[in-house]
Scaffold this active site. Structure first.
Site, PDB file in Angstrom:
ATOM      1  N   GLU A  96      30.168  33.452  25.683  1.00  0.00           N
ATOM      2  CA  GLU A  96      30.823  34.688  26.108  1.00  0.00           C
ATOM      3  C   GLU A  96      29.846  35.860  26.083  1.00  0.00           C
ATOM      4  O   GLU A  96      29.865  36.717  26.968  1.00  0.00           O
ATOM      5  CB  GLU A  96      32.021  34.979  25.198  1.00  0.00           C
ATOM      6  CG  GLU A  96      32.694  36.330  25.410  1.00  0.00           C
ATOM      7  CD  GLU A  96      33.314  36.505  26.790  1.00  0.00           C
ATOM      8  OE1 GLU A  96      33.688  37.652  27.119  1.00  0.00           O
ATOM      9  OE2 GLU A  96      33.413  35.521  27.556  1.00  0.00           O
ATOM     10  N   LYS A 102      29.059  38.080  29.394  1.00  0.00           N
ATOM     11  CA  LYS A 102      29.236  39.528  29.445  1.00  0.00           C
ATOM     12  C   LYS A 102      27.939  40.200  29.871  1.00  0.00           C
ATOM     13  O   LYS A 102      27.952  41.149  30.671  1.00  0.00           O
ATOM     14  CB  LYS A 102      29.672  40.029  28.054  1.00  0.00           C
ATOM     15  CG  LYS A 102      30.596  41.212  28.034  1.00  0.00           C
ATOM     16  CD  LYS A 102      31.869  40.973  28.830  1.00  0.00           C
ATOM     17  CE  LYS A 102      32.567  39.702  28.452  1.00  0.00           C
ATOM     18  NZ  LYS A 102      33.585  39.274  29.418  1.00  0.00           N
ATOM     19  N   ARG A 138      40.478  45.684  41.060  1.00  0.00           N
ATOM     20  CA  ARG A 138      40.797  44.432  41.742  1.00  0.00           C
ATOM     21  C   ARG A 138      39.944  44.218  42.990  1.00  0.00           C
ATOM     22  O   ARG A 138      39.977  43.128  43.585  1.00  0.00           O
ATOM     23  CB  ARG A 138      42.280  44.400  42.134  1.00  0.00           C
ATOM     24  CG  ARG A 138      43.227  44.306  40.968  1.00  0.00           C
ATOM     25  CD  ARG A 138      44.653  44.163  41.465  1.00  0.00           C
ATOM     26  NE  ARG A 138      44.828  42.913  42.196  1.00  0.00           N
ATOM     27  CZ  ARG A 138      45.223  41.764  41.668  1.00  0.00           C
ATOM     28  NH1 ARG A 138      45.491  41.715  40.377  1.00  0.00           N
ATOM     29  NH2 ARG A 138      45.365  40.687  42.420  1.00  0.00           N
ATOM     30  N   ASN A 147      47.013  40.173  50.100  1.00  0.00           N
ATOM     31  CA  ASN A 147      46.156  39.642  49.045  1.00  0.00           C
ATOM     32  C   ASN A 147      46.347  38.133  49.030  1.00  0.00           C
ATOM     33  O   ASN A 147      47.474  37.644  49.064  1.00  0.00           O
ATOM     34  CB  ASN A 147      46.545  40.242  47.689  1.00  0.00           C
ATOM     35  CG  ASN A 147      45.675  39.725  46.557  1.00  0.00           C
ATOM     36  OD1 ASN A 147      44.578  39.238  46.784  1.00  0.00           O
ATOM     37  ND2 ASN A 147      46.174  39.826  45.333  1.00  0.00           N
ATOM     38  N   GLY A 148      45.261  37.365  48.988  1.00  0.00           N
ATOM     39  CA  GLY A 148      45.347  35.918  48.980  1.00  0.00           C
ATOM     40  C   GLY A 148      44.522  35.313  50.096  1.00  0.00           C
ATOM     41  O   GLY A 148      43.652  35.972  50.684  1.00  0.00           O
ATOM     42  N   TRP A 179      38.605  43.030  47.988  1.00  0.00           N
ATOM     43  CA  TRP A 179      37.515  42.193  47.489  1.00  0.00           C
ATOM     44  C   TRP A 179      37.311  41.119  48.550  1.00  0.00           C
ATOM     45  O   TRP A 179      38.187  40.305  48.804  1.00  0.00           O
ATOM     46  CB  TRP A 179      37.895  41.572  46.147  1.00  0.00           C
ATOM     47  CG  TRP A 179      36.784  40.821  45.473  1.00  0.00           C
ATOM     48  CD1 TRP A 179      35.819  41.328  44.655  1.00  0.00           C
ATOM     49  CD2 TRP A 179      36.541  39.405  45.543  1.00  0.00           C
ATOM     50  NE1 TRP A 179      34.985  40.339  44.216  1.00  0.00           N
ATOM     51  CE2 TRP A 179      35.406  39.140  44.750  1.00  0.00           C
ATOM     52  CE3 TRP A 179      37.165  38.352  46.207  1.00  0.00           C
ATOM     53  CZ2 TRP A 179      34.886  37.860  44.593  1.00  0.00           C
ATOM     54  CZ3 TRP A 179      36.647  37.070  46.059  1.00  0.00           C
ATOM     55  CH2 TRP A 179      35.527  36.837  45.253  1.00  0.00           C
ATOM     56  N   CYS A 236      41.570  41.771  45.379  1.00  0.00           N
ATOM     57  CA  CYS A 236      42.261  42.730  46.239  1.00  0.00           C
ATOM     58  C   CYS A 236      43.439  43.367  45.513  1.00  0.00           C
ATOM     59  O   CYS A 236      44.006  42.796  44.595  1.00  0.00           O
ATOM     60  CB  CYS A 236      42.751  42.100  47.537  1.00  0.00           C
ATOM     61  SG  CYS A 236      41.476  41.321  48.533  1.00  0.00           S
ATOM     62  N   LYS A 258      38.799  41.760  38.978  1.00  0.00           N
ATOM     63  CA  LYS A 258      39.427  41.534  37.681  1.00  0.00           C
ATOM     64  C   LYS A 258      40.263  40.261  37.641  1.00  0.00           C
ATOM     65  O   LYS A 258      40.162  39.473  36.714  1.00  0.00           O
ATOM     66  CB  LYS A 258      40.310  42.744  37.337  1.00  0.00           C
ATOM     67  CG  LYS A 258      40.989  42.657  35.966  1.00  0.00           C
ATOM     68  CD  LYS A 258      39.965  42.730  34.857  1.00  0.00           C
ATOM     69  CE  LYS A 258      40.614  42.730  33.490  1.00  0.00           C
ATOM     70  NZ  LYS A 258      39.604  42.656  32.426  1.00  0.00           N
ATOM     71  N   HIS A 266      16.602  20.419  24.400  1.00  0.00           N
ATOM     72  CA  HIS A 266      16.828  19.422  25.438  1.00  0.00           C
ATOM     73  C   HIS A 266      16.650  20.009  26.836  1.00  0.00           C
ATOM     74  O   HIS A 266      17.343  19.620  27.771  1.00  0.00           O
ATOM     75  CB  HIS A 266      18.221  18.800  25.281  1.00  0.00           C
ATOM     76  CG  HIS A 266      18.394  18.027  24.022  1.00  0.00           C
ATOM     77  ND1 HIS A 266      17.792  16.801  23.805  1.00  0.00           N
ATOM     78  CD2 HIS A 266      19.077  18.326  22.887  1.00  0.00           C
ATOM     79  CE1 HIS A 266      18.120  16.365  22.599  1.00  0.00           C
ATOM     80  NE2 HIS A 266      18.884  17.269  22.018  1.00  0.00           N
ATOM     81  N   GLU A 303      27.454  39.657  33.623  1.00  0.00           N
ATOM     82  CA  GLU A 303      28.448  40.360  34.433  1.00  0.00           C
ATOM     83  C   GLU A 303      28.085  41.815  34.683  1.00  0.00           C
ATOM     84  O   GLU A 303      28.236  42.315  35.799  1.00  0.00           O
ATOM     85  CB  GLU A 303      29.817  40.311  33.745  1.00  0.00           C
ATOM     86  CG  GLU A 303      30.559  39.010  33.867  1.00  0.00           C
ATOM     87  CD  GLU A 303      31.904  39.081  33.183  1.00  0.00           C
ATOM     88  OE1 GLU A 303      32.909  38.753  33.827  1.00  0.00           O
ATOM     89  OE2 GLU A 303      31.959  39.471  31.999  1.00  0.00           O
TER      90      GLU A 303
END
Length: 604
Positions: free
Chosen positions: A478, A482, A27, A99-100, A73, A2, A599, A501, A485
């Site tokens: 990473e 990416k 955000r 926000n929160g 968000w 948010c 973000k 394995h 995402e």
């Protein structure tokens, strides 16, 4: 999670609030809204969807000199018009953005409903304007009513409120970011500096418990007891152009291209002229005497940078562990005063990382924040802070901040190695020389990469595996993150030896494998490559341009300049960023704003 923005000025502020919202859309982009204090009272417009949908319905009816805005968000409640912020009380005389997460909202909502308050949304936020309404009805002045309402909340929050009849915006924070911008006779509030960066670079970093009053003639900050506090005005060294696309199709592509400059800033002035020592002004030799082990705390991309640094330390004989912050906060590892706990967080506001950092501090460990944001909560709460200097990153998928984190952590590793073991690392001069050359090497990767054409050949597949050993292992993870995402396609990153394995059962001719080679352990990784090639899987290597043995053993190669094995992973990661970007572009994905993601994750 948010984004909050607000503005107080001598003229109509609606355009400034909308601009701030647009700048904060990374955000959250499930819904958006704005509220202003007009001559007729509080006016509110809000809509499900992106900021553009909100802009289409905003009109002159809400012109005003005080305004608050929000881009959401979703946490409590689906992305709908009703759940969009701002939320109001029963009378429409109080409007709030938040926000929160308010953890005791069920209890508060039940209490307020029993008292006759009517709720129109599923959100936890809506209890706040109703609490303020109740305190006003009890005879309290607006600021006192705001404070009394906030005192009832449990959880994390940044809140801004308009109260009809009060010529000011009231705001506070606890556990969620909120910064103030100063621009002549205008004042801004926002979750992040880029919201108002095109208007001003002068900022005030608010602390937990602060209450700020934004009026058309200035601002006042008081603590939780109502006593004035001086937080000071800092000037950020970012320009407004840093938060713009600058001709690129996407912020992510721009930020990939900014990595040479970001890396140059990361190492500038931090390497001795003869490449024999690190020059960390706040961390001279002996800073970490008495430290016997290092714990890294982090999430997402920052966790992969932490895994990279952990490998570098272990290679140098320093005991080190990398923990995901969300797990560390609930099932912490034992620490002592000889433990250095390093919180790696781009924003400095990641809720899980902050919770873990506070636990470590309470347990007696020494703490250090490695972050991008001066004045962030992590930077203020840790014993020390080391900044990566990457500049603003708008794309949700982190790119340049990973490279800058690894570079700065590599410098920290060299300082720690000498302080903890009593001797410099075996090849410190070679490592520092390679760090100095890293910006130019990344520039070469960007100029010469063939990732765009390769993406066309591997854009369609059942899945993709990324493998590596040593420092190449976190780069493989990473690379997979990416890819997931921004393409929404399946990808997994593994330590190369783990393929046999279990994951090997999923390898087919339609499962490309991206193998990262650092120059160390290459023989073992090549053995794993042969295991997947024998099952028909195509293999793309990311390796040094001089590694002929690898080049001859794979189907295709994304080559990088020859460099120190400890840093080749940074160059390999740039190639994998480009692969993900170009595949996502071919699939027409929302690259800068991938679905369901935000973000900065400021809720646990």
């Amino acid at each position: 999670m948010c984004g909050i923005t607000a503005c107080a000025g001598s003229d109509d502020v609606v355009d400034a609030v909308l601009t701030g919202l647009k700048n904060l859309e990374y955000r959250g982009y499930d819904s958006a809204g704005v509220a202003t204090l007009t001559e007729e009272g509080i006016g509110v417009h809000k809509r499900e969807g992106g900021i553009d949908r909100l802009v289409d319905v905003v009109d002159d009816s809400i012109a005003g000199r005080l305004g608050i805005g929000h881009t959401r968000w979703s946490t409590h409640g689906a992305p709908t018009d009703e759940n969009a912020h701002p939320h109001t009380d029963c009378t429409g005389s109080v409007a709030v953005v938040h926000n929160g997460i308010i953890e005791n909202y069920d209890e508060l909502r039940g209490e307020l409903s029993a008292a006759g308050h009517l709720f129109t949304s599923e959100t936890d936020t809506e209890v706040v304007p109703h609490l303020i309404e109740a305190e006003l009805a009890a005879g309290h002045e607006p600021e006192a009513a705001f404070r009394r309402a906030i005192d009832r909340l449990e959880g994390s929050y940044a809140i801004a409120a308009l109260i009809d009849g009060t010529d000011a915006i009231l705001a506070t924070r606890r556990g969620s970011p909120l910064v103030l911008g100063v621009d002549g006779d205008r004042r801004f509030l926002a979750s992040d500096v880029p919201s108002f960066l095109e208007f001003t670079s002068r900022v005030v970093y608010l602390h937990d418990g602060d209450v700020v009053r934004l009026a058309t003639d200035g601002h006042e900050v008081t603590d939780a007891d109502g006593d004035p506090v001086d937080r000071g005005i800092d000037t950020v060294d970012w320009g407004s152009e840093d938060a713009e696309r600058d001709g690129y199709d996407h912020y992510m592509r721009k930020e990939i291209s900014e990595q040479p400059d970001a890396l140059e800033r990361a190492v500038r002035g931090r390497i001795a002229d003869d490449d024999r020592d690190v020059v960390l002004e706040d961390f001279p030799p002996g800073t970490f005497d008495g430290i016997s082990e290092v714990h890294f705390l982090s999430c997402g991309t920052s966790h992969h940078a932490s895994l990279y640094a952990r490998q570098l330390l272990c290679d140098r004989g320093v005991p080190a562990h990398a923990f995901t912050a969300g797990e560390y906060a609930t099932t912490p590892a034992p620490v002592s005063e000889e433990t250095l706990v390093v919180a790696v967080t781009q924003s400095g506001e990641t809720a899980d990382t902050l919770a873990s950092l506070r636990h470590a501090d309470a347990a007696g460990a020494r703490t250090l924040a490695v972050t991008n944001v001066v004045g962030s909560t992590a930077a203020r709460e840790a014993d020390d802070a080391l900044f990566i200097r990457a500049g603003p990153e708008i794309g949700v998928a982190a790119t340049k901040t990973f490279s800058s984190q690894v570079a700065v952590l590599a410098l920290l590793v060299e300082r720690l190695t000498e302080d903890v073991t009593g001797t410099p690392s075996d090849d410190r001069e070679g490592m520092l020389s390679a760090l100095r050359a890293l910006p130019s090497h990344v520039g070469r990767v960007l100029e010469e990469s063939t990732a765009a054409s390769l993406a066309g050949r591997y854009g369609e597949a059942d899945g993709r595996f990324f493998i590596g050993r040593g420092v190449a292992y976190p780069v493989a993870r990473e690379g997979a993150l990416k890819f997931k995402e921004i393409t929404y396609e399946h990808a997994e990153g593994f330590a190369a030896g783990e393929l046999k394995h279990g994951p090997l059962a999923l390898v087919t001719r339609d499962t490309p494998v991206f193998a990262v080679f650092s120059g160390r352990h290459d023989t073992k990784t090549l053995n794993n490559v042969e295991e997947v090639r024998s099952r028909g899987a195509p293999v793309v290597a990311v390796a040094s341009e001089r590694n002929d043995r690898v080049l001859e053993s794979v189907d295709e190669c994304l080559a990088v300049p020859e460099t120190h094995p400890d840093l080749l992973g940074v160059l390999a990661n740039v190639q994998l960023q480009l692969v993900s970007y170009h595949v996502a572009d071919l699939l027409d994905r929302s690259i800068d704003k991938p679905r369901n993601l935000a973000k900065s994750v400021t809720v646990e």
